[in-house]
Write an enzyme that holds these catalytic residues in place. Sequence first.
Site, PDB file in Angstrom:
ATOM      1  N   GLU A 236      -7.193  -6.106   8.479  1.00 62.77           N
ATOM      2  CA  GLU A 236      -6.609  -5.502   7.269  1.00 62.77           C
ATOM      3  C   GLU A 236      -6.430  -6.588   6.195  1.00 62.77           C
ATOM      4  OE1 GLU A 236      -3.227  -2.896   7.824  1.00 62.77           O
ATOM      5  OE2 GLU A 236      -3.386  -2.184   5.750  1.00 62.77           O
TER       6      GLU A 236
ATOM      7  N   HIS B 260      -2.911  -2.242  14.771  1.00 62.08           N
ATOM      8  CA  HIS B 260      -2.671  -1.141  13.885  1.00 62.08           C
ATOM      9  C   HIS B 260      -3.949  -0.409  13.432  1.00 62.08           C
ATOM     10  CE1 HIS B 260      -1.928  -0.565   9.262  1.00 62.08           C
ATOM     11  NE2 HIS B 260      -1.708   0.570   9.847  1.00 62.08           N
TER      12      HIS B 260
ATOM     13  N   ASP C  33       0.147  -7.137  13.863  1.00 61.41           N
ATOM     14  CA  ASP C  33       1.169  -6.276  13.235  1.00 61.41           C
ATOM     15  C   ASP C  33       2.307  -5.872  14.201  1.00 61.41           C
ATOM     16  OD1 ASP C  33       0.054  -6.214  10.715  1.00 61.41           O
ATOM     17  OD2 ASP C  33      -0.937  -4.295  10.982  1.00 61.41           O
TER      18      ASP C  33
ATOM     19  N   ASP D 103      -4.249  -7.652   4.196  1.00 58.57           N
ATOM     20  CA  ASP D 103      -3.096  -8.551   4.097  1.00 58.57           C
ATOM     21  C   ASP D 103      -3.270  -9.775   4.994  1.00 58.57           C
ATOM     22  OD1 ASP D 103      -2.874  -6.500   6.051  1.00 58.57           O
ATOM     23  OD2 ASP D 103      -0.754  -6.931   6.347  1.00 58.57           O
TER      24      ASP D 103
ATOM     25  N   TYR E   6       9.582  -1.052   9.851  1.00 57.37           N
ATOM     26  CA  TYR E   6       8.153  -1.365   9.952  1.00 57.37           C
ATOM     27  C   TYR E   6       7.453  -0.365  10.861  1.00 57.37           C
ATOM     28  CZ  TYR E   6       3.905  -4.124  10.297  1.00 57.37           C
ATOM     29  OH  TYR E   6       2.604  -4.531  10.225  1.00 57.37           O
TER      30      TYR E   6
ATOM     31  N   HIS F  13       0.808  -1.227   0.000  1.00 56.78           N
ATOM     32  CA  HIS F  13       0.000   0.000   0.000  1.00 56.78           C
ATOM     33  C   HIS F  13       0.846   1.284   0.000  1.00 56.78           C
ATOM     34  CE1 HIS F  13       0.381   0.391   4.344  1.00 56.78           C
ATOM     35  NE2 HIS F  13      -0.487  -0.511   4.652  1.00 56.78           N
TER      36      HIS F  13
ATOM     37  N   HIS G 140       3.749 -10.684  10.693  1.00 58.69           N
ATOM     38  CA  HIS G 140       4.738 -10.456   9.622  1.00 58.69           C
ATOM     39  C   HIS G 140       6.140 -10.739  10.180  1.00 58.69           C
ATOM     40  CE1 HIS G 140       1.872  -8.317   7.029  1.00 58.69           C
ATOM     41  NE2 HIS G 140       1.568  -7.530   8.039  1.00 58.69           N
TER      42      HIS G 140
ATOM     43  N   HIS H 281      -6.868  -9.142  13.336  1.00 59.41           N
ATOM     44  CA  HIS H 281      -6.743  -7.890  12.594  1.00 59.41           C
ATOM     45  C   HIS H 281      -7.390  -8.080  11.229  1.00 59.41           C
ATOM     46  CE1 HIS H 281      -5.315  -4.190  11.054  1.00 59.41           C
ATOM     47  NE2 HIS H 281      -4.094  -4.537  10.688  1.00 59.41           N
TER      48      HIS H 281
HETATM   49 FE1  FEO Z   1      -2.290  -3.693   9.535  1.00 60.49          FE
HETATM   50 FE2  FEO Z   1      -0.375  -6.393   8.452  1.00 60.49          FE
HETATM   51  O1  FEO Z   1      -1.884  -5.244   8.519  1.00 60.49           O
END
Ligand code: FEO
Length: 406
Positions: free
Chosen positions: A80, A145, A164, A82, A196, A24, A229, A78
């Site tokens: 989001e 996040h 995250d 991803d 990050y 993004h 991640h 989460h």
């Molecule tokens: Fe806030 Fe890895 O997404």
Amino acid sequence: MKPVELKNQIYWVGVVDWAIRDFHGYETLHGTSYNNYLIVDDEPALLDAVHHDFVNISIENISKIIDSKKIRHIVINHIENDHASGLEKILEILPEVNLYMTEKGKKGLSRFMNLSRYKVNIVKSGDSLKIGKRTLHFIETPMMHWPDSMFTYIKEEKILISQDAFGQHMATVERFDDEFVQNHSMEELEDAVIDYYANILMPYGNVIKAKIEEIKKLGIEIEMIAPDHGVIWRSHIDRVLNLYSDMVEAKAKLSTTIVYDTMWHSTEQMVFPIAKGLEDEGIPVKIIKLRATPKSVAVKEVWKSRGVIVGCPTLNNGVFPSVAEFLSYLKGLRLKNRLFAAFGSYGWSGEAVKDMYETAKSMKLDVFEPGIRVLYKPSEEDLAKCYEFGIAFGKALKKYHAKMEV
Ligand code: FEO
């Protein structure tokens, strides 16, 4: 990559994305991974999904451990894309599964998919779910996040699934911090954590600080932090917690990052005497030329430094576009506790330096003024002024840094 066991039948079943370079708009030069975790227990549970492009790989990983139809619970820490965009595909296999997410998670995820046909359970801090020998404890972490975010703590195994937080955008064959450090270095790992944080979590420092304090007060023991991640923390937990403690305080080194762009090299010529002045004042300098460097790297370097000097020519009565984009990005990230200055060349009206200061002030950054402007091309006298500007900024920065360190 095949599943990896974290502890006693708890597995990483995620995916490594070696190719992604644009997350993004954040330039992910080292790729990333989408981590999700499977707990094999009386009632097997899946913690998080993955990016929809890769969900078949995660499903295949699950199938290497158990029949995926046996999963009874899915926790969405989460929403989001991803992480949660792969959920619909998983639900095709598991239409009767119990889903767990925060209230804001449900509200948000309902905008991405039709949740009405599924068993959605809203959870909040203090709620728990017994799945057999293990109990999952939920801790809401809004804005860490997104508003929906939460952690899941597996009490019996002392594992914190942190979505995250504590993550890194890195594609690696290593799944654990110690493996990565052995094959690469701690510096590289910490740089990825900083990268990050600077590009994703910087705006939420105060929220994260309060949440870390709250979790400390819960007195929970943590033997592993498993983010969504990058590598999983099992050997350097104190190190990443200390790094986060510094970052939420917006700590920085006594150094300066100069970020600039140039049209006909006039602004560029100003960079080097400014840097020389700083160096002669004992201030380490990093120079970043935009259009030659991803803006996510520029942000990371700015975040590390107490001093930020931005330079650009005036184009069409305003800030040069690459620098304007960078400042807009930086403003969104709500940089704070940094000393800012600006410089640049111009041909006739020369608004860019003034405009850059206005942006910095709108960000509530502390500023070192006046900036320095040069008409068309720096003369020898101008270059000497740039050097003096670097010296003066360096002196001011030392005082400012000392004040910030108190
Ligand atoms: Fe806030 Fe890895 O997404």
